[in-house]
Scaffold this motif. Structure first.
Motif, PDB file in Angstrom:
ATOM      1  N   ARG A 129      85.303 -61.662 -65.527  1.00 11.10           N
ATOM      2  CA  ARG A 129      85.778 -61.432 -66.880  1.00 11.10           C
ATOM      3  C   ARG A 129      86.805 -60.298 -66.850  1.00 11.10           C
ATOM      4  O   ARG A 129      86.929 -59.609 -65.857  1.00 11.10           O
ATOM      5  N   VAL A 130      87.513 -60.149 -67.944  1.00 13.46           N
ATOM      6  CA  VAL A 130      88.570 -59.143 -68.010  1.00 13.46           C
ATOM      7  C   VAL A 130      88.190 -58.122 -69.072  1.00 13.46           C
ATOM      8  O   VAL A 130      87.924 -58.491 -70.219  1.00 13.46           O
ATOM      9  N   ALA A 131      88.130 -56.860 -68.681  1.00 12.90           N
ATOM     10  CA  ALA A 131      87.673 -55.820 -69.600  1.00 12.90           C
ATOM     11  C   ALA A 131      88.778 -54.803 -69.860  1.00 12.90           C
ATOM     12  O   ALA A 131      89.766 -54.728 -69.134  1.00 12.90           O
ATOM     13  N   ASP A 132      88.552 -54.040 -70.901  1.00 15.41           N
ATOM     14  CA  ASP A 132      89.534 -53.078 -71.371  1.00 15.41           C
ATOM     15  C   ASP A 132      88.740 -51.857 -71.844  1.00 15.41           C
ATOM     16  O   ASP A 132      87.565 -51.980 -72.158  1.00 15.41           O
TER      17      ASP A 132
END
Lengths: 349, 795
Positions: A129-132
């Motif tokens: 997943r892509v997190a910020d």
């Protein structure tokens, strides 16, 4: 000459006359000369009334036959002339194909965005997943939770940008790495964790050809029940081949980072020469390119977020997006990325 | 750190001396190779000789005639240097020799006297700067041997970047130990026995700050002769990147390079009251360090005092007052253990990074002080003479015992996987100097020279490092379910939409200058987020918006000759007020901004270009909103700071204002040197990207359509958009489209009004429209216009 003979005579001469017509107008004149009221055929048609009733059907049949044949010849000729005419018109309608007289607006996605998307997509393909996370961050997330002791030199005001905000005890700063997002993610998600974090990071750097005070990193983290050193190696080898090409080789050199143990630096084989070509414009003859830092997540980091380091293990890595783009495209000055010169941006389609 | 191979080989017998192979192995041990230099002998045919006889030249008084024995009988050599006498051992270049710079030596006759070669100076051999005279060799080297053997040439010097966790590896000993572990061989410290005489140092030491100084060991060497170090010492130091100074000082560096423990030599007679006290400085005190700089001391500085005051900066640099000089007779050799952070802060505060401080800030082994000072004392005696007293100073403020760490087989497998048996683990750890007892768990005693090892994971790292990272396999675990979030996917659509519309993506630095903010013409500076320690004024304020950066980028392009610029950026903006997610943090939200100046859209040869203006910005806005499914957004004329007061709109989604789009104020455009009108917008990104319910899209109707136009006379204060929306609303789902095709005012149009012509297309969904059905719709539209004050024209 009787009527039938006259018709035969007309039919015999007609093809030459029709073929001789060079334009549609001429053909029209030839056609009326052959079939019109004052033509030989017209005369025969007019004289039909005066014919012997026994002869009339014979002459009539012949008349129709000859008329049809001539008409058919005329139509053929007309079609041919029309094709010629259109060809002439099209020839006159020609353009200079090299003249760019209509130009669509031109724009590009920033090369850093392209690079980030490419990196992210490779890991998304592996189920990440892509997190910020926050760019203005607490020292606890940027340092303490990442096993960086209070006396570590990277925390000095000479290296890290601090903000005039909030409780001084919180030490609000501009994150020096994307790693604090690892911590925030683990705090709010149960394992297993497979996540990548692209984003801006800040260092107290004097701007020059190889340094900017702000640049981009992509961080990666995998925490699961049996993550081992071989998983780190395999994952980053896969990434390197996807990013630099299928022939890319990798090597892992032991290194030191506070938040991983064991730690490594990843080198990839030069994609521009077949390894160690003297004076190679990309690797300078070394054959290897220093690519990123990585390692097995330090047990102290897992403990800091409430994960049990005896049950879970993981790996983490962090790469500099500007560096990857510079290496890949032979860019020699990092400032180009933030000058936003359209001539530069436009080179990356 | 520079490591000369020949010196290293005193500590370990290496199975190879191939530099590339050794470099790779060092790299793979975690000691990054920054490069290595192969040092060739810079000459040929230079051998050791002894000057047996010196006579005057019969016809020249600036040179002398020497008879030099090179092992094969005397050779006559004329020499112009005077710094030697009969019996001196020298380096002789024989006829045919080639010296650095391609300088060939031949037989020559100088004013009638034959000279068969040359007696060399250091500089002629490329060994150093000294050209004051010829090189006189120490001791009695064997005559006729190749001179290169005396300076260990050829050689290789490796330049290593030692990681900050490895103080022990900043030494030949430490490197040898790691190599020995990898090669499964032995390492050693070459012996340097210390002979002592009865007595004890006069100097007493007090540790007044046990946190700053764990241990202070010192030996006194009395009766030394300070002078130049012998060639081999000088040359080894030079290879290691250290400048030779005097024999006593050179010893401190030499032993530091060997063992990794920095040393400091005091002139014992310059220590006032024979007392050294370690304590923190008082503000306002001063100390002149060895480099001649006067340092202003502060309460965090850890200083060695004598009876007169500060005399040395601990672990960083000695003081000028007690430094060893030509006249020094008695030396106090200090080997002390300093607190790493104290040294790190002190050296940075004073801008003083030394070989000593870079080691101490990593944490030098406190149990090494005795060996280091003894070795240094022995070497001083060797090089400078003197006697070492049997007694020594050894103050231990805080003893440090080796740690014991339990290591289970599981710990190894947990991180490294199966395949490394306990025998290999024990072997690796033992070769690294650790004590290993028991098997499951293994009890590992970690020597104090490895402060980086204190947990099972640290031991596992050592096992992996020595086993070799290259020997582990490669596997790819995958996550249970990954992918981009809806917001992340919509972000990509947003970017491709803008790029497709001819706007390029920019990335600007998230700092703004006050000047830039003022140029834009607004700022509530009370909520600006400021940096406490900016490097430059331009990097002292975090951007509160994207426009300043985008306008600077536009200016950059215009200044470089661009005729048109269209740029957008997505990025974070900051305010010094609490963030919603975490009130301890300042507000930080993502925004979308754009700027366009000059021609936009396709360019057509011979046709006039359409230049950027508010309409362009609003068109971009509509495109973005359509693509992201926000057809229900509202725009309304509204001024905003930095925007043109009457050519800008505020943009709302679900009743919340999310930003502005329109034109830059002309004043701001001038301030940023931008010609003509400038299209700008700045919008909050989160509401734009928030997923919207998908629209139900039926099949397009294939029934015939009905077109008609209505021309209204609209009061100027009523927005055309309101008229369109009102008339479309009453037509409900019969209206397929409504297109404004003409707006004008002037002759024939009533004062205070605009003539607005709209083309409507009705299309039924279920059955063909009849005239009877169209007419009521038309009338309802006219009535809706009337409700806004619009009259039908020509009626």
């Amino acid at each position: 000459m009787d009527s039938t003979a006259a018709l035969d005579d007309v039919l015999a001469k007609a093809p030459a006359a029709i073929d001789a017509a060079g334009t549609l107008d001429e053909l029209g004149r030839v056609e009326s000369g052959l079939l019109g009221k004052s033509s030989a055929i017209g005369e025969v048609r007019r004289s039909m009334g005066g014919l012997d009733p026994a002869e009339r059907p014979i002459v009539g049949a012949r008349l129709n036959e000859v008329t049809e044949q001539i008409q058919s010849l005329v139509e053929k000729r007309r079609a041919a002339l029309e094709v010629e005419d259109e060809a002439l018109l099209l020839a006159q309608d020609r353009i200079d194909v090299t003249l760019e007289s209509y130009v669509l607006p031109d724009a590009t996605t920033h090369v850093l965005q392209q690079t980030i998307d490419e990196i992210v997509d490779i890991f998304v393909g592996l189920g990440y997943r892509v997190a910020d996370g926050p760019e203005a961050e607490l020292a606890w997330y940027n340092f303490d939770a990442l096993n960086t002791p209070p006396t570590h030199p990277s925390r000095l005001e000479s290296d890290t940008v601090y903000l005039d905000y909030g409780d001084p005890a919180d030490e609000v700063l501009l994150r020096t790495q994307t790693s604090p997002v690892q911590v925030r993610w683990m705090e709010t998600h149960d394992p297993p964790v497979y996540v990548v974090v692209p984003g801006k990071v800040y260092r107290k750097e004097t701007t020059d050809a190889t340094h900017l005070p702000v640049f981009h990193q992509v961080e990666g983290l995998a925490v699961d029940e049996s993550i081992r050193l071989s998983d780190l190696k395999g994952t980053l080898a896969h990434f390197s081949r996807e990013f630099f090409g299928p022939k890319t080789e990798v090597r892992f050199r032991p290194h030191f980072f506070p938040f991983t143990e064991p730690s490594a630096e990843l080198d990839v084989s030069c994609f521009d020469c077949d390894g160690g070509e003297p004076g190679c414009r990309v690797c300078g003859g070394a054959g290897w390119l220093e690519m990123l830092g990585c390692g097995m997540v330090d047990p102290a980091v897992l403990e800091a977020v409430g994960y049990d380091p005896d049950q879970l293990s993981g790996f983490a890595f962090g790469m500099g997006v500007e560096r990857l783009a510079m290496v890949r495209y032979g860019i020699n000055d990092i400032r180009h990325f933030v000058d936003n010169d359209l001539r530069f941006l436009g080179r990356f389609r | 750190m520079k490591v000369p191979l020949r010196w290293l080989q005193e500590f370990i017998d290496l199975p190879t001396d191939d530099p590339a192979e050794l470099a790779l192995i060092l790299d793979m041990l975690g000691h990054e190779i920054e490069g290595y230099e192969v040092m060739e002998t810079g000459w040929s045919d230079v051998i050791v000789g002894r000057v047996d006889e010196i006579t005057a030249h019969p016809d020249a008084d600036k040179v002398r005639v020497c008879q030099v024995d090179t092992g094969e009988g005397p050779e006559q050599i004329i020499c112009g240097a005077w710094n030697f006498s009969e019996g001196a051992y020298v380096a002789v270049a024989r006829p045919g020799a080639v010296l650095p710079g391609n300088f060939e030596i031949g037989r020559r006759t100088i004013r009638g006297v034959e000279s068969n070669g040359m007696i060399c100076s250091e500089s002629e051999l490329g060994l150093g700067e000294d050209h004051s005279g010829i090189l006189v060799l120490e001791g009695e080297p064997e005559l006729g041997v190749d001179f290169e053997q005396l300076v260990e040439l050829p050689d290789v010097v490796f330049e290593l970047a030692i990681t900050p966790n490895r103080p022990d590896a900043m030494s030949l000993l430490g490197i040898a130990r790691d190599l020995a572990a990898r090669f499964e061989t032995e390492y050693r410290v070459p012996p340097r026995p210390l002979r002592t005489v009865a007595g004890a140092p006069r100097v007493k030491v007090q540790i007044g700050d046990p946190d700053g100084c764990r241990r202070f060991t010192a030996r006194e060497i009395r009766g030394v002769t300070v002078g130049r170090s012998p060639l081999w010492v000088r040359h080894r130091l030079r290879k290691a990147g250290v400048r030779p100074i005097t024999n006593v000082v050179d010893v401190t560096n030499y032993v530091m390079l060997e063992l990794g423990h920095p040393l400091h030599a005091f002139d014992a007679d310059a220590i006032a009251d024979d007392l050294l006290v370690v304590k923190r400085a008082r503000s306002g005190e001063k100390l002149v360090t060895l480099d001649g700089e006067e340092r202003m001391l502060g309460p965090e500085d850890l200083i060695i005092y004598d009876g007169e005051g500060p005399t040395s900066m601990s672990g960083t640099m000695g003081g000028a007052r007690s430094e060893v000089s030509e006249g020094t007779v008695n030396v106090l050799m200090e080997a002390a253990s300093w607190d790493p952070p104290t040294i790190m802060y002190m050296s940075r505060r004073h801008g003083l990074r030394s070989e000593a401080s870079t080691r101490f800030e990593r944490g030098v082994d406190p149990n090494l002080t005795d060996e280091a000072s003894a070795r240094a004392a022995a070497m001083v005696v060797e090089l400078a003479g003197g006697d070492v007293s049997e007694g020594l100073v050894d103050e231990i403020a805080k003893p440090l015992e080796p740690l014991r760490v339990e290591l289970r087989a599981r710990d190894v497998e947990h991180l490294l996987g199966p395949g490394i048996d306990s025998g290999e683990v024990a072997g690796i750890l033992t070769r690294l100097g650790m004590g290993v007892e028991g098997s499951e768990p293994m009890t590992v005693t970690v020597p104090t020279f490895r402060p980086d090892v204190f947990r099972p994971a640290d031991l596992v790292e050592e096992v992996a490092r020595i086993h070799g990272y290259e020997r582990f396999g490669a596997t790819v675990p995958t996550g249970p379910a990954g992918g981009l979030t809806p917001e992340q996917r919509r972000m990509r659509r947003l970017i491709s939409t803008l790029v497709g519309a001819g706007v390029s993506q920019a990335v600007t630095l998230p700092f703004v200058s006050m000047e830039g903010l003022e140029a834009l013409g607004h700022e509530d500076s009370s909520t600006l987020l400021r940096v406490t320690n900016p490097l430059r004024e331009e990097e002292s304020v975090l951007r509160p918006g994207l426009l300043p950066g985008l306008l600077v980028a536009a200016r950059y392009n215009i200044a470089h000759g661009a005729r048109s610029v269209s740029l957008f950026e997505t990025g974070r903006v900051f305010r010094a007020k609490p963030d919603e997610s975490d009130p301890r943090l300042p507000l930080q939200i993502d925004r979308l901004g754009w700027v366009a100046v000059g021609a936009v859209g396709p360019s057509v040869l011979g046709a006039e270009s359409h230049d950027a203006n508010a309409d362009v910005s609003l068109a971009l806005l509509r495109r973005v909103m359509t693509v992201l499914g926000h057809e229900d957004h509202r725009i309304a004329a509204a001024p905003a700071a930095g925007f043109h007061p009457s050519r800008s709109a505020q943009v709302s989604l679900a009743g919340t204002v999310i930003g502005h789009a329109g034109e830059l104020s002309p004043r701001a455009a001038r301030n940023f040197d931008l010609p003509g009108r400038v299209a700008v917008a700045e919008l909050d990104l989160a509401p734009l990207l928030a997923p919207v319910a998908s629209v139900v899209v039926g099949s397009p109707s294939v029934l015939p359509h009905v077109d008609f136009d209505l021309s209204f006379l609209l009061p100027v204060e009523v927005p055309v958009g309101d008229l369109v929306r009102a008339t479309v609303e009453v037509g409900s789902d019969l209206v397929e489209s409504a297109r404004v095709f003409d707006v004008f005012d002037g002759p024939g149009v009533a004062e205070g009004h605009r003539a607005v012509a709209i083309a409507y297309r009705l299309r039924p969904l279920v059955r063909t429209l009849t005239n009877e059905e169209v007419q009521p719709v038309r009338l309802a539209m006219i009535a809706a216009g009337d409700g806004l004050g619009a009259r039908l024209r020509g009626v």
